[in-house]
Design an enzyme around this catalytic site. Sequence first.
Site, short mmCIF file in Angstrom:
data_model
loop_
_atom_site.label_atom_id
_atom_site.label_comp_id
_atom_site.label_asym_id
_atom_site.label_seq_id
_atom_site.Cartn_x
_atom_site.Cartn_y
_atom_site.Cartn_z
CG HIS A 176 60.33 -54.78 -1.39
ND1 HIS A 176 60.62 -53.69 -2.17
CD2 HIS A 176 59.49 -55.54 -2.12
CE1 HIS A 176 59.98 -53.79 -3.31
NE2 HIS A 176 59.28 -54.91 -3.31
CB CYS A 183 58.45 -68.35 -6.16
SG CYS A 183 57.78 -69.61 -5.09
CD GLU A 234 52.27 -63.61 -7.28
OE1 GLU A 234 52.66 -63.30 -6.14
OE2 GLU A 234 51.38 -64.46 -7.48
CB SER A 275 58.13 -55.10 6.99
OG SER A 275 57.54 -56.37 7.03
CB SER A 276 52.31 -54.34 5.72
OG SER A 276 52.55 -55.14 4.61
CB SER A 312 61.69 -58.51 3.61
OG SER A 312 60.95 -57.68 4.47
FE1 F3S Z 1 56.84 -68.34 -3.34
FE2 F3S Z 1 54.95 -68.36 -1.53
FE3 F3S Z 1 57.15 -67.04 -1.11
S1 F3S Z 1 54.70 -68.18 -3.71
S2 F3S Z 1 57.81 -66.38 -3.10
S3 F3S Z 1 56.98 -69.26 -1.34
S4 F3S Z 1 55.12 -66.42 -0.50
#
Ligand code: F3S
Length: 289
Positions: A44, A104, A134, A228-229, A272
């Site tokens: 994002h 991830c 997710e 971005s929170s 981000s």
């Molecule tokens: Fe993975 Fe943790 Fe980032 S699960 S995507 S490293 S917040």
Amino acid sequence: MEVILAEHAGFCFGVQRAVDTVYEQIGNREKEGRPIYTFGPIIHNEEVVDDLEKRGVRVLDSLADACAVPEGERGTVIIRSHGVEKSVCESLKELGFDVVDATCPFVKRIHNIVEKESLVGKSIVIVGNAGHPEVEGIKGWSAAATYIVESVEEAKNLVLRPEEELCIVSQTTFNYKKFQDVVEIFGERGYNGSVVNTVCNATEVRQAEARELAARVDVMIVIGGTHSSNTKKLYEICRQECEMTYYIQTLDDLHLRLPESVRLVGITAGASTPNNIIEEVQNYVRINF
Ligand code: F3S
């Protein structure tokens, strides 16, 4: 004057890996000439998504978008760090796309647990926010009954069969304390099964480090989008420790006039914020003050 950059500023490991995967694929395409897509925006952050678009990377928001791509243009699709349902991966392959999975590894681990445990007959409980990509992805790896529980209240009210055996996991970004509270309810209700703590501590580590750094420095700079929170949260944490805390999106917002007494400047960034923006700010402060 000294500038200290927080070690965990910006992208977490999983997001960095996904973004790197897209740029690697752009390099490969130069050899192979196939189009590249991401399934949903890779991150994002408008600057990153715009840059990728300029390099010809298109975003597919849904399977319907994927179906609409003419057959001859079905190149590589990159799955972002959140992961997707198993059926989405399969459908993309059936449509003729090459799927490059940048899920991830911490999320992939949850997919594997959920698939394995559901196949031996356990019902799956995902502690997380319903509707979050997710969580939807995790749900899509279960072969048995799956419940999404967001709060202690929901855990208390969930209707289950008495003999149901559970496997409880959590969304990676869920608060660990809240996860424990929910798990406790299932224990009190007398349900058997396994609990796997799948909370990722990347956010907590970033916040703890920011707090510690802000307490040491004279000036703190927090970089991240205004919407971005997690950056807002970082700003609040830093502001509690350091009165001279600045919240900027990019270097253009930085109009610092520092008192001579300033010796130490700390920098951190939201999840981000791309590295190049962090580096620009860091170099600017180093050179100009
Ligand atoms: Fe993975 Fe943790 Fe980032 S699960 S995507 S490293 S917040």
